[in-house]
Design an enzyme around this catalytic site. Sequence first.
Site, short mmCIF file in Angstrom:
data_model
loop_
_atom_site.label_atom_id
_atom_site.label_comp_id
_atom_site.label_asym_id
_atom_site.label_seq_id
_atom_site.Cartn_x
_atom_site.Cartn_y
_atom_site.Cartn_z
N HIS A 56 -52.70 -28.24 17.19
CA HIS A 56 -52.84 -27.85 15.79
C HIS A 56 -52.33 -28.95 14.86
CE1 HIS A 56 -51.25 -25.61 12.18
NE2 HIS A 56 -52.53 -25.30 12.15
N GLU A 59 -54.96 -31.51 14.72
CA GLU A 59 -56.07 -31.05 13.88
C GLU A 59 -55.83 -31.43 12.42
OE1 GLU A 59 -56.89 -27.19 11.47
OE2 GLU A 59 -56.52 -26.70 13.58
N HIS A 60 -54.60 -31.25 11.94
CA HIS A 60 -54.26 -31.63 10.57
C HIS A 60 -54.36 -33.15 10.38
CE1 HIS A 60 -52.26 -28.00 8.61
NE2 HIS A 60 -52.65 -27.56 9.80
N GLU A 136 -46.81 -23.54 6.80
CA GLU A 136 -47.84 -22.65 7.34
C GLU A 136 -47.23 -21.63 8.29
OE1 GLU A 136 -52.06 -23.03 9.84
OE2 GLU A 136 -51.02 -24.82 9.16
#
Length: 431
Positions: A56, A59-60, A136
């Site tokens: 993740h 991904e950013h 997040e």
Amino acid sequence: MKARTQALQDGVRRTVLPSGLRIITEEIPTTRSVSLGVWVGIGSRDETPAMSGASHFLEHLLFKGTHKRTAMQISAEIEAVGGETNAFTTKEYTCYYARVLDADLPLAMDVLCDAVADSLLQPADVETERGVILEEIAMHEDEPGDEVHDVFTEAIFGDHPLGRLISGTEESITPMTRSQINSFYRKRYTPPNIVITAAGNLQHAAVVKLVRKALAGSALDAGSADPADLRQATKRVRTQKPHTVVRNRDTEQAHVVVGGVGIGRNDDRRFALGVLNNVLGGGMSSRLFQEIREKRGLAYSVYSYSSQYADAGLIGVYAGCAPGKVEEVLDLIRSELDRVAVTGITAEEIARGKGMVKGSYVLGLEDTGSRMSRIAKSELLYGELMSVDDLLARVDAVTPEEVNAVAADLLAQRMSLAVVGPFDETAFPAG
């Protein structure tokens, strides 16, 4: 080694490059758009505990800049032609995608492949995105209706990678270094693990040329290999004994999930389970919705669901209700699960369940994005592309005996309970 191309279905073609990277397209000449995806067969279950959240995190970072483009240019070039681009991470794969007008496919292909193949992962960007991800994670904890599903998944799978948060935790994200993330990136994002799919007004040969041009000279344009094998179900994932997990939160509404171990995605019973799920809690006509919301008004949202992985699965029922009504709602859920496990469901309900499965599947293929996802998941997760007609036939072939057998098998088991709300563990005695 030469590229190998084959036709999978009418309008669907597949090319394997010498590097092992796969390209699959679906031609839909009646549209004026193209949806494009770069799919990597790596997700959160491929991480060690210390690297939890790396997929993740990556991904950013892949949208933060390459040797050719800054982060601003990556987004601006797509938005300048009215397109959109984004990404998401799951437990078993990661997807980077864009949707543009058909004429702008060359641009989208170049931007997306550049981002995935040649990200710089600058130290400053790592620190910036670390802060974003920690926010997040904190935001997710402020959404109890989402958090309860993570609590439930952990209750089923425990410390197995499938039980961990896709985002990682504050404890894993905070110390993760740029070097660790870059090593994960270069070791995992290799041609055999990557599938590039596109659906819309396109020509397969032209897409293959665009991919080869976009990746020329990059880390994804090297070596000779076969595509990665499907993720194997070599042994069943060890799951936890049924138990209750409570996260005390000062919320106005209580959120609960009751459920247990399900089936893997290649289990032949998945079609029967899909029918059962729709009858049990898949829509407004479902048993749980009618009993808990329509007849008694005890909850606004109540539904059942299943999640399936290569070698494991889970089934669950979610409800959100006032804290004072939790006990009654849980009694109703458990009673309905027991009833269906013992007596099964009616022929009329099975017919309705089949209709819901077929309708949701076909209606979900009305845009290029869903068609692009379909061919990618077929390649990455199943290793075959079933035609729409074949899939509908499989659903039609489901018998009442099969539905009731899977109900008896999965719903009769002792269930785990996940709760997020103003409670402590003592509020929910074992059993």
